[in-house]
Motif scaffolding. Structure first.
Motif, PDB file in Angstrom:
ATOM      1  N   LEU A   1     -23.919  25.683   9.830  1.00  0.00           N
ATOM      2  CA  LEU A   1     -24.071  27.014   9.259  1.00  0.00           C
ATOM      3  C   LEU A   1     -25.233  27.678   9.993  1.00  0.00           C
ATOM      4  O   LEU A   1     -26.253  27.039  10.252  1.00  0.00           O
ATOM      5  CB  LEU A   1     -24.383  26.946   7.765  1.00  0.00           C
ATOM      6  CG  LEU A   1     -23.226  26.564   6.834  1.00  0.00           C
ATOM      7  CD1 LEU A   1     -23.741  26.344   5.414  1.00  0.00           C
ATOM      8  CD2 LEU A   1     -22.151  27.639   6.835  1.00  0.00           C
ATOM      9  N   THR A   2     -25.089  28.945  10.351  1.00  0.00           N
ATOM     10  CA  THR A   2     -26.125  29.616  11.113  1.00  0.00           C
ATOM     11  C   THR A   2     -26.884  30.601  10.241  1.00  0.00           C
ATOM     12  O   THR A   2     -26.312  31.262   9.370  1.00  0.00           O
ATOM     13  CB  THR A   2     -25.530  30.357  12.323  1.00  0.00           C
ATOM     14  OG1 THR A   2     -24.550  31.307  11.868  1.00  0.00           O
ATOM     15  CG2 THR A   2     -24.871  29.371  13.270  1.00  0.00           C
ATOM     16  N   ALA A   3     -28.187  30.682  10.496  1.00  0.00           N
ATOM     17  CA  ALA A   3     -29.074  31.603   9.787  1.00  0.00           C
ATOM     18  C   ALA A   3     -30.339  31.741  10.615  1.00  0.00           C
ATOM     19  O   ALA A   3     -30.606  30.929  11.508  1.00  0.00           O
ATOM     20  CB  ALA A   3     -29.393  31.093   8.384  1.00  0.00           C
ATOM     21  N   ASP A   4     -31.121  32.755  10.332  1.00  0.00           N
ATOM     22  CA  ASP A   4     -32.401  32.937  11.005  1.00  0.00           C
ATOM     23  C   ASP A   4     -33.432  32.044  10.323  1.00  0.00           C
ATOM     24  O   ASP A   4     -34.040  32.429   9.322  1.00  0.00           O
ATOM     25  CB  ASP A   4     -32.820  34.407  10.934  1.00  0.00           C
ATOM     26  CG  ASP A   4     -34.126  34.662  11.672  1.00  0.00           C
ATOM     27  OD1 ASP A   4     -34.681  33.705  12.259  1.00  0.00           O
ATOM     28  OD2 ASP A   4     -34.599  35.817  11.655  1.00  0.00           O
ATOM     29  N   LEU A   5     -33.629  30.856  10.888  1.00  0.00           N
ATOM     30  CA  LEU A   5     -34.504  29.872  10.259  1.00  0.00           C
ATOM     31  C   LEU A   5     -35.980  30.145  10.527  1.00  0.00           C
ATOM     32  O   LEU A   5     -36.835  29.379  10.067  1.00  0.00           O
ATOM     33  CB  LEU A   5     -34.132  28.464  10.721  1.00  0.00           C
ATOM     34  CG  LEU A   5     -32.694  28.037  10.393  1.00  0.00           C
ATOM     35  CD1 LEU A   5     -32.453  26.602  10.821  1.00  0.00           C
ATOM     36  CD2 LEU A   5     -32.391  28.220   8.910  1.00  0.00           C
ATOM     37  N   THR A   6     -36.280  31.220  11.238  1.00  0.00           N
ATOM     38  CA  THR A   6     -37.678  31.631  11.362  1.00  0.00           C
ATOM     39  C   THR A   6     -38.135  32.354  10.098  1.00  0.00           C
ATOM     40  O   THR A   6     -39.321  32.641   9.942  1.00  0.00           O
ATOM     41  CB  THR A   6     -37.877  32.561  12.571  1.00  0.00           C
ATOM     42  OG1 THR A   6     -37.146  33.770  12.382  1.00  0.00           O
ATOM     43  CG2 THR A   6     -37.424  31.877  13.853  1.00  0.00           C
ATOM     44  N   GLN A   7     -37.189  32.649   9.199  1.00  0.00           N
ATOM     45  CA  GLN A   7     -37.520  33.275   7.922  1.00  0.00           C
ATOM     46  C   GLN A   7     -37.728  32.212   6.851  1.00  0.00           C
ATOM     47  O   GLN A   7     -37.308  31.064   7.001  1.00  0.00           O
ATOM     48  CB  GLN A   7     -36.391  34.214   7.475  1.00  0.00           C
ATOM     49  CG  GLN A   7     -36.065  35.341   8.433  1.00  0.00           C
ATOM     50  CD  GLN A   7     -34.956  36.213   7.887  1.00  0.00           C
ATOM     51  OE1 GLN A   7     -34.833  36.393   6.682  1.00  0.00           O
ATOM     52  NE2 GLN A   7     -34.136  36.747   8.776  1.00  0.00           N
ATOM     53  N   ARG A   8     -38.345  32.629   5.756  1.00  0.00           N
ATOM     54  CA  ARG A   8     -38.489  31.746   4.610  1.00  0.00           C
ATOM     55  C   ARG A   8     -37.118  31.503   3.988  1.00  0.00           C
ATOM     56  O   ARG A   8     -36.211  32.331   4.061  1.00  0.00           O
ATOM     57  CB  ARG A   8     -39.418  32.364   3.566  1.00  0.00           C
ATOM     58  CG  ARG A   8     -40.869  32.435   3.998  1.00  0.00           C
ATOM     59  CD  ARG A   8     -41.756  33.060   2.941  1.00  0.00           C
ATOM     60  NE  ARG A   8     -41.684  32.344   1.678  1.00  0.00           N
ATOM     61  CZ  ARG A   8     -41.212  32.856   0.552  1.00  0.00           C
ATOM     62  NH1 ARG A   8     -40.734  34.095   0.522  1.00  0.00           N
ATOM     63  NH2 ARG A   8     -41.201  32.141  -0.551  1.00  0.00           N
ATOM     64  N   LEU A   9     -36.981  30.341   3.363  1.00  0.00           N
ATOM     65  CA  LEU A   9     -35.724  29.983   2.716  1.00  0.00           C
ATOM     66  C   LEU A   9     -35.666  30.644   1.338  1.00  0.00           C
ATOM     67  O   LEU A   9     -36.274  30.170   0.381  1.00  0.00           O
ATOM     68  CB  LEU A   9     -35.624  28.464   2.586  1.00  0.00           C
ATOM     69  CG  LEU A   9     -34.266  27.900   2.183  1.00  0.00           C
ATOM     70  CD1 LEU A   9     -33.233  28.186   3.266  1.00  0.00           C
ATOM     71  CD2 LEU A   9     -34.364  26.400   1.949  1.00  0.00           C
ATOM     72  N   THR A  10     -34.938  31.762   1.255  1.00  0.00           N
ATOM     73  CA  THR A  10     -34.791  32.485  -0.010  1.00  0.00           C
ATOM     74  C   THR A  10     -33.309  32.709  -0.267  1.00  0.00           C
ATOM     75  O   THR A  10     -32.465  32.524   0.612  1.00  0.00           O
ATOM     76  CB  THR A  10     -35.500  33.847   0.039  1.00  0.00           C
ATOM     77  OG1 THR A  10     -34.800  34.710   0.956  1.00  0.00           O
ATOM     78  CG2 THR A  10     -36.952  33.695   0.483  1.00  0.00           C
ATOM     79  N   LEU A  11     -32.983  33.153  -1.475  1.00  0.00           N
ATOM     80  CA  LEU A  11     -31.594  33.426  -1.837  1.00  0.00           C
ATOM     81  C   LEU A  11     -31.030  34.617  -1.066  1.00  0.00           C
ATOM     82  O   LEU A  11     -29.809  34.792  -0.997  1.00  0.00           O
ATOM     83  CB  LEU A  11     -31.484  33.671  -3.342  1.00  0.00           C
ATOM     84  CG  LEU A  11     -31.834  32.475  -4.236  1.00  0.00           C
ATOM     85  CD1 LEU A  11     -31.716  32.861  -5.708  1.00  0.00           C
ATOM     86  CD2 LEU A  11     -30.933  31.283  -3.930  1.00  0.00           C
ATOM     87  N   ASP A  12     -31.898  35.437  -0.466  1.00  0.00           N
ATOM     88  CA  ASP A  12     -31.450  36.596   0.313  1.00  0.00           C
ATOM     89  C   ASP A  12     -31.148  36.252   1.769  1.00  0.00           C
ATOM     90  O   ASP A  12     -30.696  37.118   2.527  1.00  0.00           O
ATOM     91  CB  ASP A  12     -32.514  37.693   0.280  1.00  0.00           C
ATOM     92  CG  ASP A  12     -32.707  38.259  -1.113  1.00  0.00           C
ATOM     93  OD1 ASP A  12     -31.711  38.346  -1.857  1.00  0.00           O
ATOM     94  OD2 ASP A  12     -33.862  38.609  -1.457  1.00  0.00           O
ATOM     95  N   LEU A  13     -31.392  35.016   2.171  1.00  0.00           N
ATOM     96  CA  LEU A  13     -31.148  34.613   3.552  1.00  0.00           C
ATOM     97  C   LEU A  13     -29.670  34.766   3.897  1.00  0.00           C
ATOM     98  O   LEU A  13     -28.795  34.258   3.195  1.00  0.00           O
ATOM     99  CB  LEU A  13     -31.571  33.153   3.752  1.00  0.00           C
ATOM    100  CG  LEU A  13     -31.438  32.602   5.175  1.00  0.00           C
ATOM    101  CD1 LEU A  13     -32.482  33.236   6.091  1.00  0.00           C
ATOM    102  CD2 LEU A  13     -31.596  31.083   5.178  1.00  0.00           C
ATOM    103  N   MET A  14     -29.381  35.465   4.999  1.00  0.00           N
ATOM    104  CA  MET A  14     -27.986  35.652   5.430  1.00  0.00           C
ATOM    105  C   MET A  14     -27.507  34.397   6.155  1.00  0.00           C
ATOM    106  O   MET A  14     -28.187  33.865   7.029  1.00  0.00           O
ATOM    107  CB  MET A  14     -27.874  36.855   6.350  1.00  0.00           C
ATOM    108  CG  MET A  14     -28.149  38.187   5.670  1.00  0.00           C
ATOM    109  SD  MET A  14     -27.003  38.519   4.283  1.00  0.00           S
ATOM    110  CE  MET A  14     -25.412  38.475   5.105  1.00  0.00           C
TER     111      MET A  14
END
Length: 220
Positions: A199-212
């Motif tokens: 699964l791909t996501a921007d993992l430089t961001q914090r892990l939140t429910l808003d993560l795309m």
């Protein structure tokens, strides 16, 4: 000139044991999936470095305290055990030394590390240094750590169900929508697939429910 003659028998485990349980100097068992068993680390920071090794796709396997080298440089005899040997795809590898802050180390240690670096260059090896800021100082590290910790419930049976689910769902979506979907895999399996890149996501961001979060069929 290397005067260490013993061949690396990496299946024997670390060649150096840690008996002193001082602050930042105690044994930490890191549960490695790539190695299939726990890795004996000599500090919390070393175990944190393992997160990056587990995440990097080019890392096939790694070893802690793999071999003690003894060599002579400018008539000075040195003895040194790297913290890690990291094995990459296509048989490449490198050694790593871990310290909280290299600028605060004794000059004798820094001289030894410089000599070992030169030895590695001479022998066609690679040598890296990693400090606390480089290992744990980014948001991405804390996101990866959380994903790895939460994915401990992963197993093959759950992954089979997850692969079927991924093909049925409309993408992209948010992590919150995935968690709230009663048909979705458990959070541990979702975290495993985020950590491994299925699964791909921007993992430089914090892990939140808003993560795309997104998914695409594999072409392998």
């Amino acid at each position: 000139m290397i005067i260490t003659s013993k061949a690396m028998n990496l299946d024997d485990g670390p060649v150096r044991s840690c008996f002193q349980r001082r602050r930042q100097n105690f044994l930490v068992d890191f549960p490695s999936r790539k190695n299939g068993h726990s890795m004996e680390c000599h500090s919390v920071l070393e175990s944190a470095y393992c997160i990056w090794l587990e995440f990097a796709p080019q890392v096939v396997r790694y070893y802690t305290q793999p071999l003690t080298f003894t060599w002579i440089d400018a008539e000075q005899r040195y003895r040194y055990t790297p913290d890690f040997l990291v094995v990459l795809t296509h048989g490449e590898n490198y050694f790593t030394e871990i310290k909280h802050d290299f600028t605060k180390q004794r000059q004798s240690l820094l001289t030894k590390l410089e000599s070992f670096h030169a030895l590695c260059f001479q022998e066609g090896w690679s040598f890296k240094r990693r400090n606390q800021q480089r290992i744990t100082g980014s948001t991405m590290f804390h996101t990866l750590l959380e994903l790895y910790s939460r994915s401990s419930t992963y197993n093959q049976q759950r992954q089979m169900y997850c692969l079927h689910y991924l093909q049925q769902r409309v993408w992209p979506t948010t992590l919150g929508d995935l968690v709230q979907d009663s048909a979705a895999p458990d959070i541990g399996t979702i975290c495993y697939n985020l950590f491994t890149g299925r699964l791909t996501a921007d993992l430089t961001q914090r892990l939140t429910l808003d993560l795309m979060v997104d998914w695409a069929p594999s072409h392998e």
